[in-house]
Motif scaffolding. Structure first.
Motif, PDB file in Angstrom:
ATOM      1  N   ALA A 428       0.790  -1.057   0.551  1.00 47.85           N
ATOM      2  CA  ALA A 428       0.329  -0.105  -0.213  1.00 47.85           C
ATOM      3  C   ALA A 428       0.929   1.022   0.322  1.00 47.85           C
ATOM      4  N   PRO A 431      -2.939   6.550   2.401  1.00 49.77           N
ATOM      5  CA  PRO A 431      -3.055   5.539   3.367  1.00 49.77           C
ATOM      6  C   PRO A 431      -4.550   4.947   3.251  1.00 49.77           C
ATOM      7  N   ASP A 432      -5.202   4.725   1.481  1.00 49.36           N
ATOM      8  CA  ASP A 432      -6.869   4.549   1.722  1.00 49.36           C
ATOM      9  C   ASP A 432      -6.929   2.846   1.244  1.00 49.36           C
ATOM     10  N   GLU A 433      -5.245   3.093  -0.413  1.00 47.42           N
ATOM     11  CA  GLU A 433      -4.740   2.203   0.073  1.00 47.42           C
ATOM     12  C   GLU A 433      -3.813   0.755   1.457  1.00 47.42           C
ATOM     13  N   GLY A 434      -4.025   1.791   2.185  1.00 45.88           N
ATOM     14  CA  GLY A 434      -3.550   0.850   4.198  1.00 45.88           C
ATOM     15  C   GLY A 434      -5.005   0.618   3.811  1.00 45.88           C
ATOM     16  N   ARG A 435      -5.919   1.324   4.100  1.00 44.73           N
ATOM     17  CA  ARG A 435      -7.691   1.464   4.493  1.00 44.73           C
ATOM     18  C   ARG A 435      -7.758   0.091   3.846  1.00 44.73           C
ATOM     19  N   ALA A 436      -7.743   0.675   2.834  1.00 47.28           N
ATOM     20  CA  ALA A 436      -8.268  -1.260   1.928  1.00 47.28           C
ATOM     21  C   ALA A 436      -7.507  -3.037   1.830  1.00 47.28           C
ATOM     22  N   VAL A 438      -6.149  -4.052   4.912  1.00 42.03           N
ATOM     23  CA  VAL A 438      -6.193  -4.256   6.284  1.00 42.03           C
ATOM     24  C   VAL A 438      -7.560  -4.902   6.684  1.00 42.03           C
TER      25      VAL A 438
END
Length: 438
Positions: A428, A431-436, A438
């Motif tokens: 990721a 931040p959006d990719e990280g949330r996606a 997790v």
């Protein structure tokens, strides 16, 4: 002396973790035949098929010819390099060479080998070296003369007496050494056990055929025979051969405590499908290991007379009793204050110490063998800090369902930034990719 008693997976048993033991070749593995379930086949047919399969395997070992191929290397599911290998005929028999090269988080690992073999794949010599910008370093050099092997390692040299069935292999790198090991094993009648060097001074290795898997490759069906190899590194490795007797896959836990796979280059797009099959084989191994551990008590059990350390910070309790009912601790304290039901089995543990189950908060579950080992060490909860998530989820599910012995598994997951130096397959960059993910 510390005595750690662990609740069994059936909800009502107690076992002594020191009883956990296994040997690679000792576990039966059920392999489903490629037949409809409603077809009746005479026993004689199975006998003939078995003999034909054995003859085919022997032929693969002895008649498999020169080979040259490339493998993609995956580390924690991330494609990070390649291995190129070749097997050619010589006047003595065979010479095999390999070039293993990958980049992990900006650090290069480059290993090459040369293995010389007799016509029946009996070992003659092994030379494995690590390359760098400034030269090469010896990893292992072995020369075989009759029943003696001269072994040169960075730690020193040694002359080793070999048994009649022996081979040379220097751990998991390069991975194509496993192809030579399989060809030797097949051409020598599939021995139940063989010795390998370098070792301590030799290591026992067992090999089992698990079954066949069919994949669609270049628009046509191709079959692969799956093998389990135990003893080259700690834990069981998967090795797949195609019908020509050449290498299709090696999976190992020897990659620095994380999973390492070598996949034939044209099979790399099917990595997820292949790993699904591999995970199924390893979970079958873990279930077989677990079945070898038998409860020493079940139902109501009283552990009487030990010193108890309860983990609260309170002073140790001498002459304590711990009462277990159907796998759960229901009372613990001084023996004079714990009422033991008449039906309970009393176990005298005087002179020992009972402690709470331990937590290990940084592990990498790269081999199924770790689960019973953690339990034997009294670690009843472990936190995995990152490995191939599908493998970890399969282990956690089996533990939760009570089909295998293992600790509670807390999975942290492994997420890194993208790019060629990424660590692992899940990445990721925002931040959006990280949330996606997790």
């Amino acid at each position: 002396m510390v005595c750690r008693w662990v609740a069994g997976l059936d909800g009502g048993s107690i076992f002594d973790p020191s009883s956990i033991s296994w040997q690679g070749g000792a576990f039966p593995v059920a392999v489903a035949a490629d037949l409809p379930t409603n077809v009746m086949v005479p026993a004689m047919t199975f006998t003939l098929v078995a003999k034909a399969a054995a003859s085919l395997a022997l032929a693969i070992g002895t008649a498999a010819g020169p080979a040259q191929d490339s493998l993609r290397l995956f580390y924690v599911g991330h494609d990070i390099g390649a291995e190129h290998y070749a097997i050619a005929r010589t006047a003595q028999g065979w010479v095999a060479t390999a070039d293993f090269d990958y980049m992990d988080r900006g650090r290069r690992t480059h290993v090459v080998d040369t293995v010389r073999l007799a016509a029946d794949y009996a070992p003659l010599s092994l030379d494995v070296r690590r390359l760098s910008d400034s030269g090469s370093t010896n990893i292992a050099r072995v020369t075989v003369q009759g029943s003696s092997a001269h072994v040169e390692l960075p730690t020193g040299t040694q002359d080793v007496t070999l048994p009649a069935t022996a081979f040379v292999i220097a751990g998991d790198l390069p991975t194509s050494q496993h192809l030579l090991l399989l060809r030797y094993w097949l051409s020598h009648g599939r021995p139940a056990k063989l010795a390998v060097v370098p070792g301590g001074p030799t290591n026992p290795v067992t090999i089992r055929e698990l079954g066949r898997t069919t994949l669609t490759v270049h628009g046509r069906a191709e079959r692969f025979t799956r093998y389990a190899v135990d003893g080259v590194v700690w834990g069981i490795e998967s090795v797949w051969l195609d019908d020509a007797g050449n290498l299709a896959l090696v999976t190992s836990g020897g990659g620095g405590g994380l999973t390492l796979e070598a996949v034939r280059a044209d099979l790399a797009p099917q990595y997820a499908r292949i790993m699904h099959v591999v995970i199924g084989d390893r979970m079958a191994d873990l279930a077989a290991m677990s079945q070898r551990v038998h409860a020493v008590a079940s139902g109501d059990v009283a552990l009487v007379g030990a010193t108890l350390i309860d983990g609260t910070g309170a002073a140790p309790v001498p002459d304590a009793t711990v009462l277990v009912h159907d796998g759960k601790i229901v009372a613990a304290g001084p023996s004079a204050s714990v009422t033991v039901p008449a039906r309970a089995r009393r176990m005298d543990v005087r002179g020992k110490t009972i402690i709470p189950g331990l937590w290990n908060t940084h592990v990498h579950l790269h081999q199924v063998e770790w689960l019973p080992v953690y339990m034997a060490a009294g670690e009843t909860t472990v936190r995995d800090m990152g490995n191939e998530i599908d493998f970890e989820l399969a282990m956690r599910k089996a533990v939760q369902q009570g089909t295998v012995i293992g600790p509670n598994l807390v999975l942290a997951g492994l997420v890194d930034g993208g790019g060629p130096n990424a660590f692992g397959a899940v990445t990721a960059d925002t931040p959006d990719e990280g949330r996606a993910v997790v």
